[in-house]
Enzyme design. Structure first.
Site, short mmCIF file in Angstrom:
data_model
loop_
_atom_site.label_atom_id
_atom_site.label_comp_id
_atom_site.label_asym_id
_atom_site.label_seq_id
_atom_site.Cartn_x
_atom_site.Cartn_y
_atom_site.Cartn_z
N HIS A 1 0.81 -1.14 0.09
CA HIS A 1 -0.17 0.06 -0.03
C HIS A 1 1.01 1.34 0.20
O HIS A 1 2.08 1.24 0.54
CB HIS A 1 -0.80 0.09 1.25
CG HIS A 1 -1.85 0.98 1.26
ND1 HIS A 1 -2.10 2.05 1.75
CD2 HIS A 1 -3.32 0.80 1.01
CE1 HIS A 1 -2.85 2.92 1.55
NE2 HIS A 1 -3.84 2.33 1.30
N ASP B 1 2.81 -4.47 8.34
CA ASP B 1 1.61 -3.45 7.94
C ASP B 1 0.38 -4.49 8.34
O ASP B 1 0.21 -5.29 7.46
CB ASP B 1 1.70 -3.05 6.57
CG ASP B 1 0.38 -2.25 6.33
OD1 ASP B 1 -0.58 -2.29 7.35
OD2 ASP B 1 0.25 -1.71 5.09
N GLN C 1 -4.77 -4.80 7.07
CA GLN C 1 -5.72 -5.72 6.75
C GLN C 1 -5.71 -7.20 7.46
O GLN C 1 -6.30 -8.15 6.94
CB GLN C 1 -5.48 -6.08 5.26
CG GLN C 1 -5.69 -4.93 4.31
CD GLN C 1 -7.10 -4.49 4.16
OE1 GLN C 1 -7.90 -4.77 4.70
NE2 GLN C 1 -7.14 -3.03 3.86
N LYS D 1 -10.79 -0.25 10.34
CA LYS D 1 -10.98 -1.21 9.58
C LYS D 1 -11.22 -2.51 10.52
O LYS D 1 -11.16 -3.77 10.05
CB LYS D 1 -9.55 -1.56 8.92
CG LYS D 1 -9.26 -0.37 7.88
CD LYS D 1 -7.88 -0.90 7.27
CE LYS D 1 -7.14 0.10 6.16
NZ LYS D 1 -8.01 0.51 5.02
N CYS E 1 -4.70 1.88 -4.10
CA CYS E 1 -3.53 2.50 -3.17
C CYS E 1 -2.30 1.59 -3.39
O CYS E 1 -1.14 1.71 -2.73
CB CYS E 1 -3.87 2.72 -1.61
SG CYS E 1 -4.75 4.02 -1.77
C1 LIG Z 1 -2.52 -2.78 3.63
C2 LIG Z 1 -2.78 -1.10 4.04
N1 LIG Z 1 -1.81 -0.47 4.76
C3 LIG Z 1 -2.18 0.68 5.19
C4 LIG Z 1 -3.44 1.18 4.99
C5 LIG Z 1 -3.62 2.68 5.43
O1 LIG Z 1 -4.43 2.62 6.32
P1 LIG Z 1 -5.25 4.01 6.98
O2 LIG Z 1 -5.69 4.80 5.79
O3 LIG Z 1 -6.37 3.78 7.96
O4 LIG Z 1 -4.05 4.94 7.67
C6 LIG Z 1 -4.51 0.75 4.23
C7 LIG Z 1 -5.89 1.05 4.04
O5 LIG Z 1 -6.47 1.04 3.07
C8 LIG Z 1 -4.11 -0.73 3.77
O6 LIG Z 1 -5.11 -1.42 3.15
#
Ligand SMILES: Cc1ncc(COP(=O)(O)O)c(C=O)c1O
Length: 397
Positions: A112, A189, A192, A215, A353
């Site tokens: 992401h 990270d 998900q 999430k 993203c």
């Molecule tokens: C794999 C992953 N990392 C990071 C993020 C970023 O999360 P946030 O927008 O809540 O900071 C997302 C959000 O879609 C994501 O799917």
């Protein structure tokens, strides 16, 4: 499961965009409004009962999160504004000092933006080399490819536990074990994964973990940064202000507090933190193992049903999470999502993203459904019957 807990689900809408954010059960807004209506004092600022109650509530959520991810100590749990904020704080607060010119950072192309871009920035600043662990034909990360990608200069592996486009569950435990044997720190990270499966940071031996409350049925504007104590002892704040300092003088001398306060300058998202505490209890009651099992079954059902449609291309048939990425031949994914929207079905279309995945995926844009425990087989059936329509374009023109 538990559909009655969600006001949103009283509407005639099917929500399949849980990878972006999940729905919120009543208890979240109830607890947040209880705070705003009945005891909305600041945290760590007053010696009166109501402020002390707020402190206790914030501490309770920290303890709940600690237990939820099985951290060793509550001070390893830092409240941030979201996974993005956590990742930036880790990359710039820890790795800016830890890394030096020509050190290598390993990512994958399905990450992401929130993990890739901080690394791009730091790489420019310090002259680091960013390399990518190749993905296999199923767009998965294999141990073989991890091992082949590591060089004596590799200092960090930064990757998602579950990716948000392909939904593959990475062999994080094996990756971390191998990385540690080679003196490599692993940043995970968990945006998900933490909402969908039991993530035990001690069992997996995770060095740094980032995830977002929104999430996993929690509030927006709140995330968690987990770091092993030995790393957090050497992390520097990138935000400075009240709450994180013990003292400062006119001549610039200053003394900062230890973590978690050090990384939590300013008034925290108190309402969100209090609400999130109730959400952790809620998820514990359902059981994270029940959630992942349910999603797995629902995913298999969805894949089998989608395969009935000859012109649907599924890009991640062999993944294990509730994320399914697909296209319908000759229809632009955004058009497909507009068509589904007309029928009250929320799906995500675009590059999600993960903008450097396009070469491996063979396509830039896709449609994505991402499931959670309140989705049902009946909802999948409705989606499938709409996707079977051969005149979709006529409907949206
Ligand atoms: C794999 C992953 N990392 C990071 C993020 C970023 O999360 P946030 O927008 O809540 O900071 C997302 C959000 O879609 C994501 O799917």
């Amino acid at each position: 499961m538990n559909r009655e807990d969600f006001n949103f689900l009283k509407q005639d809408v099917i929500y399949f965009d849980n990878g972006a954010t999940t729905l919120k059960p009543y208890i979240l807004a109830d607890n947040i409004s209880d705070y705003y209506n009945n005891y909305s004092a600041n945290a760590h600022r007053g010696d009166y009962d109501i402020s002390l109650k707020v402190n206790a509530k914030v501490a309770e959520t920290r303890d709940l999160v600690k237990d939820f991810i099985n951290a060793n100590n509550s001070s390893e749990v830092i409240f941030t504004s979201g996974a993005t904020d956590s990742l930036n704080k880790i990359v710039f607060g820890y790795f800016r000092d830890y890394l030096k010119e020509n050190d290598e950072v390993l990512l994958t192309k399905s990450e992401h933006a929130s993990i890739v871009l901080p690394w791009f920035e730091l790489a420019d600043e310090l002259n680091l080399n960013i390399n990518y662990i190749p993905l296999d034909n199923d767009l998965k990360v294999t141990m073989d490819n991890v091992i082949k990608s590591i060089t004596p200069k590799t200092k960090v592996i930064a990757l998602s536990h579950i990716t948000n486009v392909v939904g593959d569950i990475r062999p994080i435990k094996e990756i971390i074990e191998y990385a540690h044997k080679n003196g490599i720190i692993v940043l995970v990270d968990g945006a998900q994964s933490v909402p969908h499966m039991k993530v035990d940071v001690q069992d997996l031996d995770i060095d740094f973990l980032a995830f977002s409350a929104h999430k996993m049925c929690g509030p927006t504007g709140l995330g968690i940064l987990y770091g092993k104590e030995k790393y957090l002892n050497n992390i520097k704040p990138i935000i400075f202000g009240g709450g994180m300092n013990a003292s400062f003088e006119f001549d610039g001398t200053r003394l900062y507090k230890n973590n978690p306060s050090l990384l939590e300058a300013g008034t925290p998202n108190i309402a969100g933190i209090i609400g999130f505490g109730e959400i952790i209890k809620y998820l514990n009651n359902i059981g994270m193992d029940n959630i992942s099992l349910y999603e797995k079954k629902l995913r298999n059902y969805a894949i089998n049903r989608l395969k009935e449609i000859s012109d649907i291309i599924i890009y991640n048939e062999n993944s294990d999470s509730g994320i399914i990425t697909f296209n319908k031949k000759n229809i632009f994914p955004q058009d497909l999502s507009l068509y589904l929207n007309k029928h009250n079905i929320c799906v995500r279309a675009g590059s999600h993203c993960a903008k450097i995945l396009k070469d491996d995926l063979g396509i830039k844009n896709t449609c994505r459904i991402s499931l959670y425990f309140y989705n049902t087989k009946e909802e999948i059936d409705k989606l499938v019957s709409l996707l079977k329509n051969t005149n979709i374009l006529d409907e949206i023109i």
